[in-house]
Design a protein around this motif. Structure first.
Motif, short mmCIF file in Angstrom:
data_model
loop_
_atom_site.label_atom_id
_atom_site.label_comp_id
_atom_site.label_asym_id
_atom_site.label_seq_id
_atom_site.Cartn_x
_atom_site.Cartn_y
_atom_site.Cartn_z
N HIS A 493 0.80 -1.23 0.00
CA HIS A 493 0.00 0.00 0.00
C HIS A 493 0.84 1.29 0.00
N HIS A 497 1.63 4.45 -2.58
CA HIS A 497 1.51 5.89 -2.28
C HIS A 497 2.75 6.64 -2.76
N ASP A 517 -1.01 7.66 6.53
CA ASP A 517 -2.45 7.49 6.30
C ASP A 517 -3.08 6.74 7.46
N THR A 519 -4.63 3.43 7.26
CA THR A 519 -4.47 1.98 7.25
C THR A 519 -3.81 1.50 5.98
N ASP A 746 -6.29 7.47 -0.74
CA ASP A 746 -6.32 6.24 -1.51
C ASP A 746 -6.96 6.40 -2.89
FE FE Z 1 -3.58 4.88 2.12
#
Ligand code: FE
Ligand code: ZN
Ligand code: ZN
Length: 762
Positions: A493, A497, A517, A519, A746
């Protein structure tokens, strides 16, 4: 008739970017007339191709003005020019679009009704006087009405409305603004309004808009079929109506957006910087978060607890007429749905779901092909932050500094979902889809992906998804990969980003990625979210992170920030009972037990949870009604006060570095106990986090030699934190990369996934 002679030259131009469906061909035509040149213009693939012939001077002037005066809704990425042999011709002709199979299809985003069209609407004597669907070759719906490429009337939902003689004459007149305007229509030939009560029964009225306005001013709630879906609307100054709207929508506290009739009215009610004005009036017409003026309140509860309200200006002739009819009263204009469901955009959907919310319908018979929610932008100084990139922007392709080796589909994450298609050096990031936790949204996700694949004629061969095994987007990728025998690639994740922020800035790295962020699934099974990564689009390593704290109750700790406060206090050795006096002792004991025995208390390094914990510790909010609420209120409070000073934190010498906010938590608890002003504490917490980021970046730079820092993740929607961090890093000599084309949250993940997928296939 001119014959080819030595004085004439001919050039071939290929203009790429967002150039189709934005009035580019009529624009080129009128420019050719101005400069006395001949030639042709046509849409081909995703580009506009022009052949232009005239004297060297005229051709040069034509090419120069073509880029300088291009239609406002267009975006030119590149003009390629080749020399051609002059030929015999007497005019500059517009050629029909060819439905070729070549890649590179571009679909323009929807464009707000232009000032000239609005002037026509306001002019009772005009052929388009009072007509709510007026548009021209430079404005009007695009993405939301197009069924297939290229964009021509027969491939839009304007197809059932054959032009009347008057409209057709304008359509064919090169001197008209409506020359080749695919959505041209008038009261005789175009879509028609319909007004109905909640049961969908039509109310026969020749003056639908004024009747709707009367109802709104009476405190009723309506639904309005707009450009990208249905809105629910009411008088934003009527507390009873606003409260009732919230009750019916099951939307307790989430802020509501409003629409005001003019920039002047927006300025009267909100403090607006020149940068905010530019965004507010831009042809994409996003919702812009504006700082409230206390003197002229809206109804309480429009955006309670926040310093800002989401505001937009009318972006269709229908909105324009409606806002006039309510005599400039600001209107709540919020998505036509209940709770988490996706916004309704089809008539049957609206009729099934919205009567429970609205007293009446103001609708029309032009079909919406694709839902497209309003975009949301906020400004940190002059730096804009996309909170949501949707109507007015999607699905304009982004030119990226990498090449997808094969058509690729990146599936995004779970919340604020948007997917992306990658082809060559273009990324087509979808409109905002929503939270895939919701079943209806998940259905919509699948059908939107299918729609984009048809529209752009792309058949993905590679699927890229989040590393999280339980995201609905991951499940989609796995199932489809098996079914269609496609390659599936998992991307962590926060690496996504980092990559997203890099390619958003046309960079490929390496850089230090500060990815903060709520999660994200970590490879160690912990919940990440306060990460410093070092790497590029291909590979990244964790260089530092916030110290793990337990999340007592797992997901429940997201909805109840007091649990995170208890966790942080316990870890810092402060008695939770004293600092969280408002929480029943039995609850605190239960949470302590969970943490002691490590029951349902996954470790997290999330920066979002740290802000939540601080908001709870300050007593601002112990339980949230929507994601990010506690942190947003903490920021709003901090914005009310300038304050010096920072709190302490410690850094371990480990690899990766571990950041411990223990000293901060102890000091904040003490400040709260001493009843120091909350706004000062809130401000100081923001400053502390900014200082921490600078300090850690310096340390990571010493080890890695990197001098570029990319800031990504939903925490950077916090404008105060973004500004302070940016400022500190720049002063420390770092090159700072911020998101400008996609959101830091996201909603921008799929772009990063595409970049990682492409880099790893090399
Ligand atoms: Fe995120
Ligand atoms: Zn127009
Ligand atoms: Zn007409």
């Amino acid at each position: 008739m001119l014959s080819p002679d030595a004085q004439l030259i001919r050039r071939g131009l290929r203009v790429s970017g967002v150039v189709q469906g934005v009035g580019f061909r009529p624009f080129a035509h009128s420019l050719a007339r101005d400069h006395g040149v001949t030639g042709t213009v046509s849409n081909r693939g995703g580009a506009v191709e022009i052949e232009v012939q005239g004297t060297a001077q005229a051709v040069a002037a034509f090419v120069d003005e073509l880029t300088r005066r291009a239609p406002t809704a267009s975006r030119i990425d590149r003009v390629a020019i080749v020399e051609l042999m002059p030929r015999t011709e007497s005019e500059f002709a517009i050629h029909e679009s060819a439905t070729d199979e070549s890649p590179g299809i571009a679909i323009a985003p929807d464009v707000a009704t232009c000032p000239q069209c609005l002037a026509d609407v306001d002019d009772a004597s005009s052929h388009w006087g009072r007509y709510p669907f007026t548009s021209c070759s430079g404005c009007g719906p695009r993405f939301t009405v197009v069924t297939a490429a290229p964009y021509d009337r027969e491939r839009t939902t304007m197809r059932p409305f054959p032009m009347c003689a008057a409209c057709h004459a304008d359509y064919l007149d090169p001197a008209s603004r409506r020359f080749h305007a695919q959505t041209i229509a008038c009261a005789q030939c175009g879509p028609k309004l319909a007004l109905g009560n909640a049961d969908g029964k039509p109310i026969d009225s020749p003056v639908q808009i004024s009747q709707a306005a009367t109802w709104i001013l009476d405190g009723k709630i309506g639904t309005l079929k707009g450009i990208g879906g249905f809105h629910v609307f009411c008088d934003a100054t009527n507390l009873t109506a606003v409260t009732e709207l919230r009750r019916r929508k099951r939307r307790d506290e989430k802020p509501l957006a409003i629409m005001v009739d003019s920039l002047a009215e927006a300025k009267r009610r909100f403090e607006i910087t020149p940068a905010e004005e530019q965004w507010l009036t831009s042809s994409a017409r996003p919702i812009v978060l504006l700082r409230k003026r206390r003197e002229i309140p809206l109804a309480a509860g429009i955006s309670a607890g926040l310093a800002h309200t989401g505001v937009m200006l009318p972006y269709s002739a229908l909105h324009h007429l409606l806002l006039k009819a309510v005599r400039g009263r600001p209107l709540v204009m919020t998505s036509g749905n209940a709770a988490q469901e996706p916004t309704a955009f089809r008539d049957d959907e609206a009729q099934a779901r919205l009567p429970a919310i609205a007293d009446f319908f103001l609708t029309h018979n032009r079909e919406i092909v694709s839902r497209c929610d309003d975009s949301v932008v906020r400004l940190a100084g002059t730096q804009h932050i996309f909170i949501r990139r949707s109507r007015g922007y999607a699905p304009a392709p982004l030119v990226v500094p990498f090449r997808s080796p094969a058509p690729t589909l990146a599936l995004g994450a779970q919340l604020k979902s948007a997917f992306a298609l990658g082809e060559e050096n273009r990324a087509i990031v979808s409109h905002h889809i929503g939270d895939l936790d919701d079943f209806e949204t998940l259905i919509d996700y699948g059908s939107s992906i299918a729609h984009y694949e048809r529209l752009f004629r792309l058949k993905p061969q590679v699927l890229i998804h989040d590393l999280h095994p339980d995201y609905a987007s991951t499940h989609y990728a796995m199932q489809r990969a098996t079914r269609e025998r496609l390659r599936a690639v998992a991307v962590q994740h926060h690496h996504a980003h980092l990559a997203s922020c890099l390619v958003d800035n046309n960079a490929v790295g390496p850089a230090i990625g500060v990815c903060f962020d709520g999660t994200g699934y970590g490879p160690d099974g912990a919940i990440w979210g306060g990460e410093f990564l070092v790497g590029d689009c291909r590979i990244a390593q964790r260089a530092a992170h916030l110290k793990y704290v337990p999340m007592p109750g797992g997901e429940k700790a997201i909805r109840e920030p007091w649990r995170m406060a208890a966790a942080y206090l316990t870890q810092a050795g402060v008695a939770a009972e004293e600092s969280l006096a408002a929480i029943p002792a039995s609850q605190l004991r239960m949470v302590a037990q969970m943490m002691n025995q490590q029951i349902n208390s996954p470790p997290t390094s999330s920066a979002g949870r740290f802000f939540d914990a601080m908001a709870a510790l300050l007593g601002i909010r112990h339980v949230v009604a929507y994601e990010g609420q506690a942190a947003m209120e903490l920021e709003a409070l901090a914005l009310t006060r300038e304050a010096g000073g920072v709190y302490e934190f410690t850094l371990s010498e480990a690899e990766p570095l571990v950041i411990d906010f223990g000293p901060t938590v102890r000091a904040v608890a003490e400040d709260v106990r001493q009843k120091r002003e909350s706004a000062l504490i809130a401000r100081r917490i923001h400053r502390t986090v900014a200082l921490m980021i600078e300090t850690v970046c310096r340390r990571v730079a010493d080890r890695s030699g990197l001098t570029t820092v990319a800031l990504s993740g939903g925490v950077f929607m916090n404008a105060l934190l973004l500004e302070e961090t940016h400022c500190r890093l720049a002063q420390a000599g770092f090159k700072v990369l911020l998101h400008t084309r996609v959101p830091p949250n996201d909603g921008g993940i799929s772009l990063g996934q595409l970049a990682v997928g492409a880099a790893q296939s090399e």
